[in-house]
Every structure is written in structure tokens, then in C-alpha cells.
Design a protein around this motif. Structure first.
Motif, PDB file in Angstrom:
ATOM      1  N   ASP A   1      -8.448 -20.321  41.940  1.00 14.73           N
ATOM      2  CA  ASP A   1      -8.696 -20.387  43.382  1.00 14.73           C
ATOM      3  C   ASP A   1      -7.447 -19.995  44.166  1.00 14.73           C
ATOM      4  O   ASP A   1      -7.515 -19.246  45.147  1.00 14.73           O
ATOM      5  N   LEU A   2      -6.319 -20.515  43.731  1.00 16.35           N
ATOM      6  CA  LEU A   2      -5.044 -20.248  44.396  1.00 16.35           C
ATOM      7  C   LEU A   2      -4.710 -18.758  44.360  1.00 16.35           C
ATOM      8  O   LEU A   2      -4.356 -18.148  45.382  1.00 16.35           O
ATOM      9  N   LEU A   3      -4.857 -18.154  43.176  1.00 17.88           N
ATOM     10  CA  LEU A   3      -4.497 -16.753  43.025  1.00 17.88           C
ATOM     11  C   LEU A   3      -5.516 -15.825  43.688  1.00 17.88           C
ATOM     12  O   LEU A   3      -5.136 -14.812  44.284  1.00 17.88           O
ATOM     13  N   VAL A   4      -6.791 -16.160  43.593  1.00 14.92           N
ATOM     14  CA  VAL A   4      -7.807 -15.321  44.235  1.00 14.92           C
ATOM     15  C   VAL A   4      -7.587 -15.272  45.744  1.00 14.92           C
ATOM     16  O   VAL A   4      -7.712 -14.211  46.369  1.00 14.92           O
ATOM     17  N   ALA A   5      -7.251 -16.393  46.350  1.00  9.56           N
ATOM     18  CA  ALA A   5      -6.978 -16.414  47.791  1.00  9.56           C
ATOM     19  C   ALA A   5      -5.812 -15.496  48.134  1.00  9.56           C
ATOM     20  O   ALA A   5      -5.856 -14.747  49.127  1.00  9.56           O
ATOM     21  N   ARG A   6      -4.772 -15.526  47.307  1.00  3.42           N
ATOM     22  CA  ARG A   6      -3.610 -14.654  47.555  1.00  3.42           C
ATOM     23  C   ARG A   6      -3.967 -13.193  47.323  1.00  3.42           C
ATOM     24  O   ARG A   6      -3.543 -12.313  48.070  1.00  3.42           O
ATOM     25  N   GLN A   7      -4.766 -12.935  46.304  1.00  2.00           N
ATOM     26  CA  GLN A   7      -5.171 -11.558  46.026  1.00  2.00           C
ATOM     27  C   GLN A   7      -5.973 -10.979  47.185  1.00  2.00           C
ATOM     28  O   GLN A   7      -5.777  -9.816  47.574  1.00  2.00           O
ATOM     29  N   ARG A   8      -6.872 -11.765  47.743  1.00  2.00           N
ATOM     30  CA  ARG A   8      -7.651 -11.291  48.891  1.00  2.00           C
ATOM     31  C   ARG A   8      -6.764 -11.029  50.098  1.00  2.00           C
ATOM     32  O   ARG A   8      -6.992 -10.087  50.855  1.00  2.00           O
ATOM     33  N   GLN A   9      -5.744 -11.847  50.265  1.00  2.00           N
ATOM     34  CA  GLN A   9      -4.804 -11.634  51.362  1.00  2.00           C
ATOM     35  C   GLN A   9      -4.067 -10.305  51.186  1.00  2.00           C
ATOM     36  O   GLN A   9      -3.906  -9.527  52.133  1.00  2.00           O
ATOM     37  N   ILE A  10      -3.620 -10.049  49.966  1.00  2.00           N
ATOM     38  CA  ILE A  10      -2.920  -8.796  49.686  1.00  2.00           C
ATOM     39  C   ILE A  10      -3.840  -7.600  49.923  1.00  2.00           C
ATOM     40  O   ILE A  10      -3.428  -6.570  50.480  1.00  2.00           O
ATOM     41  N   ILE A  11      -5.100  -7.711  49.502  1.00  2.00           N
ATOM     42  CA  ILE A  11      -6.069  -6.632  49.708  1.00  2.00           C
ATOM     43  C   ILE A  11      -6.237  -6.345  51.198  1.00  2.00           C
ATOM     44  O   ILE A  11      -6.241  -5.182  51.627  1.00  2.00           O
ATOM     45  N   ASN A  12      -6.349  -7.386  51.994  1.00  2.00           N
ATOM     46  CA  ASN A  12      -6.512  -7.203  53.432  1.00  2.00           C
ATOM     47  C   ASN A  12      -5.276  -6.570  54.058  1.00  2.00           C
ATOM     48  O   ASN A  12      -5.385  -5.700  54.934  1.00  2.00           O
ATOM     49  N   GLU A  13      -4.103  -6.998  53.612  1.00  2.00           N
ATOM     50  CA  GLU A  13      -2.858  -6.434  54.129  1.00  2.00           C
ATOM     51  C   GLU A  13      -2.753  -4.947  53.781  1.00  2.00           C
ATOM     52  O   GLU A  13      -2.365  -4.124  54.618  1.00  2.00           O
ATOM     53  N   ALA A  14      -3.104  -4.602  52.545  1.00  2.00           N
ATOM     54  CA  ALA A  14      -3.033  -3.200  52.116  1.00  2.00           C
ATOM     55  C   ALA A  14      -4.039  -2.352  52.878  1.00  2.00           C
ATOM     56  O   ALA A  14      -3.750  -1.202  53.227  1.00  2.00           O
ATOM     57  N   GLY A  15      -5.209  -2.902  53.139  1.00  3.41           N
ATOM     58  CA  GLY A  15      -6.195  -2.164  53.914  1.00  3.41           C
ATOM     59  C   GLY A  15      -5.689  -1.843  55.301  1.00  3.41           C
ATOM     60  O   GLY A  15      -5.898  -0.735  55.809  1.00  3.41           O
ATOM     61  N   ALA A  16      -5.021  -2.802  55.917  1.00  2.80           N
ATOM     62  CA  ALA A  16      -4.491  -2.592  57.261  1.00  2.80           C
ATOM     63  C   ALA A  16      -3.333  -1.592  57.266  1.00  2.80           C
ATOM     64  O   ALA A  16      -3.216  -0.762  58.169  1.00  2.80           O
ATOM     65  N   ARG A  17      -2.469  -1.640  56.248  1.00  2.54           N
ATOM     66  CA  ARG A  17      -1.290  -0.770  56.203  1.00  2.54           C
ATOM     67  C   ARG A  17      -1.606   0.625  55.701  1.00  2.54           C
ATOM     68  O   ARG A  17      -1.126   1.624  56.235  1.00  2.54           O
ATOM     69  N   LEU A  18      -2.384   0.687  54.613  1.00  2.00           N
ATOM     70  CA  LEU A  18      -2.543   1.938  53.879  1.00  2.00           C
ATOM     71  C   LEU A  18      -3.947   2.511  53.921  1.00  2.00           C
ATOM     72  O   LEU A  18      -4.151   3.668  53.570  1.00  2.00           O
ATOM     73  N   GLY A  19      -4.909   1.709  54.321  1.00  2.00           N
ATOM     74  CA  GLY A  19      -6.290   2.172  54.347  1.00  2.00           C
ATOM     75  C   GLY A  19      -7.077   1.813  53.112  1.00  2.00           C
ATOM     76  O   GLY A  19      -8.302   1.724  53.153  1.00  2.00           O
ATOM     77  N   GLY A  20      -6.397   1.586  51.978  1.00  2.00           N
ATOM     78  CA  GLY A  20      -7.115   1.271  50.751  1.00  2.00           C
ATOM     79  C   GLY A  20      -6.197   0.768  49.657  1.00  2.00           C
ATOM     80  O   GLY A  20      -4.972   0.897  49.738  1.00  2.00           O
ATOM     81  N   ILE A  21      -6.812   0.199  48.619  1.00  2.00           N
ATOM     82  CA  ILE A  21      -6.045  -0.344  47.500  1.00  2.00           C
ATOM     83  C   ILE A  21      -6.899  -0.316  46.242  1.00  2.00           C
ATOM     84  O   ILE A  21      -8.121  -0.492  46.295  1.00  2.00           O
ATOM     85  N   VAL A  22      -6.256  -0.056  45.116  1.00  2.00           N
ATOM     86  CA  VAL A  22      -6.896  -0.138  43.805  1.00  2.00           C
ATOM     87  C   VAL A  22      -6.446  -1.446  43.178  1.00  2.00           C
ATOM     88  O   VAL A  22      -5.245  -1.693  43.035  1.00  2.00           O
ATOM     89  N   VAL A  23      -7.409  -2.293  42.825  1.00  2.00           N
ATOM     90  CA  VAL A  23      -7.104  -3.621  42.297  1.00  2.00           C
ATOM     91  C   VAL A  23      -7.652  -3.727  40.883  1.00  2.00           C
ATOM     92  O   VAL A  23      -8.824  -3.444  40.645  1.00  2.00           O
TER      93      VAL A  23
END
Length: 253
Positions: free
Chosen positions: A127-149
Motif C-alpha cells: 500500500d505504501l509503495l503503490v501510493a508513492r508509485q502513483r504519485q510519481i506517475i502523476n508527476e511524470a505525466g505533468a512534467r513529461l507527458g508520459g511514463i513507462v512503468v
């Protein structure tokens, strides 16, 4: 207080958004070429890259360094909550740090490999890591437009709304041979027989755990890499990205 941090992709920040629109979720067991394909796909598209498995491995290393039994869920969670983990999102310079220490090489060692399944099976750690992973995904979407996870539960749990979900497979023998070659190239001692046993053990543990078991999402594109090289897999995935309108140039036409 948990201190999760992301090391920014400075080069990508400087040039703005890349060619990928949204998220590519890449799942599959060890030895399928997942990490190499995910990094190269992200690099080809100017996108962010996140190795979620490295996050679990880093927490496992912190657990082992603390002298905690990986089977002690409560103690493992305490270590995870206190960990000062920094994870890079630049596919050209993927980095993993605990505090100021670069642990990218150490987390691939046998000691961590043998313990990571137990640590990653702790529900509250996930739960802890999934929440952080989703945060990183959202940040990358805002900065770069996309992310490969990449990981083992990206398409099913972490990013179930990803525009493209990929599940890589390969025979156990092929995966063991690849991992043994990788270990040798990186200075780690292993044999194909020992690696095959470990691959089969990880498959069994990851696919049968109660929380977020390893399995393809119902709408995932499954790619068997047993007889394919990295270039072949990459070309196939780039074509799918364009076909689905996830490529900015294609979407603009």
C-alpha cells in the motif's frame, strides 16, 4: 514520517514533454527483458521511467541492514515507513538511493533476491509503495507527458487505467539463461541451474501471494520474448503505441 523522494530527469525537464501520451504499464516475471525494454521504450519516446521492483528491492535491503526478519510484517513495515528512498525516473540514468548511498548494484545481489518476495508480500508495504508509485506517475505525466512503468502489478493495481498494458513472458529456461548472463556481466557469481531454481521459486511466490499476485491484466498485450531480441520487442511495442494514439506525432495527424 516517510521520506520518499524522486530524483528528477533534468534533461527531460529542460526540453519539456516527450512523445508519449499517458502511461505504458509493463508487467511480467524476472528475465523476460522487461527492464531493458521498458528503459529503451521510455528513452525512445522521451518519457519517464519507473522500476517499481527496484523500490521493493531497496526496502528489502533496508530491512536486511536493520537485522529485521523479512517474515516479521510489523517490523518490515516500520523499516519501510522510515526508509529514505530516492528513485530515479530518467531511463538513461536509472538510479536508486537509500539516503545518499547508491544501492542500485547491491539490490540486485542474491541476498536481496532471496528476501524480496517476502517483503513485497506485506500488504501495508505494498500500500505504501503503490501510493508513492502513483504519485510519481502523476508527476511524470505533468512534467513529461508520459511514463513507462515496469513491475509485477502495474496493469492490474498501480495503473489500471494505463493506455497500454504489456505483459512480457518467456520460458523459464530462457529467463534463467538471461539472468545468469546478466549476473556474470555485472560481476555476480551464479549458475544457470541455481538461477532457474530461483526463477521458478519467484514465479511461484509472486503468482500465489494474496495481495497483488503476478498476473496479466485482462486487456494486456502479451508478448512472448523467448525467441525475440530486444530490438524486435521494442519495435513491436512502438508500433502499438502509435496505433493506439499514445504517440504525440501520431495523435496530432
Amino acid at each position: 514520517m516517510v521520506r520518499w523522494q524522486r530524483r528528477a530527469n533534468k534533461e527531460a525537464d529542460a526540453v519539456g514533454q516527450g512523445e508519449l501520451r499517458g502511461v505504458v504499464a509493463m508487467d511480467g516475471p524476472s528475465g523476460t527483458g522487461k527492464s531493458t525494454v521498458a528503459r529503451r521504450l521510455a528513452g525512445a519516446l522521451g518519457a519517464g521511467y519507473l522500476d517499481t521492483g527496484a523500490m521493493y528491492r531497496a526496502i528489502t535491503l533496508a530491512v536486511l541492514r536493520a537485522g529485521v526478519d523479512p517474515a516479521d510484517s510489523a517490523a518490515v513495515l516500520r523499516v519501510a515507513e522510515a526508509a529514505d528512498l530516492h528513485i530515479g525516473t530518467d531511463p538513461r540514468h536509472a538510479s536508486v538511493h537509500l539516503g545518499a548511498e547508491d544501492v542500485a548494484a547491491e539490490i540486485r545481489g542474491q541476498r536481496v533476491t532471496l528476501a524480496v518476495s517476502a517483503v513485497s508480500a506485506v500488504p501495508r508495504v505494498r500500500d505504501l509503495l503503490v501510493a508513492r508509485q502513483r504519485q510519481i506517475i502523476n508527476e511524470a505525466g505533468a512534467r513529461l507527458g508520459g511514463i513507462v512503468v515496469e513491475g509485477r502489478d502495474i496493469g492490474t493495481v498501480v495503473a489500471p487505467d494505463a493506455g497500454l498494458k504489456v505483459y512480457l513472458t518467456a520460458s523459464a529456461a530462457a529467463r534463467a539463461a538471461r539472468r545468469t548472463a546478466q549476473d556474470s556481466a555485472e560481476g555476480r557469481k551464479s549458475t544457470v541451474d541455481a538461477t532457474l531454481a530461483d526463477v521458478q521459486r519467484r514465479d511461484r511466490l509472486d503468482s500465489t501471494r494474496a495481495v497483488s499476485p503476478l498476473r496479466p491484466a485482462e486487456d494486456a498485450v502479451e508478448v512472448d520474448t523467448t525467441e525475440l531480441d530486444i530490438t524486435g520487442v521494442l519495435d513491436h511495442l512502438l508500433a502499438i503505441v502509435r496505433d493506439r494514439g499514445l504517440h504525440r506525432a501520431a495523435a496530432a495527424r
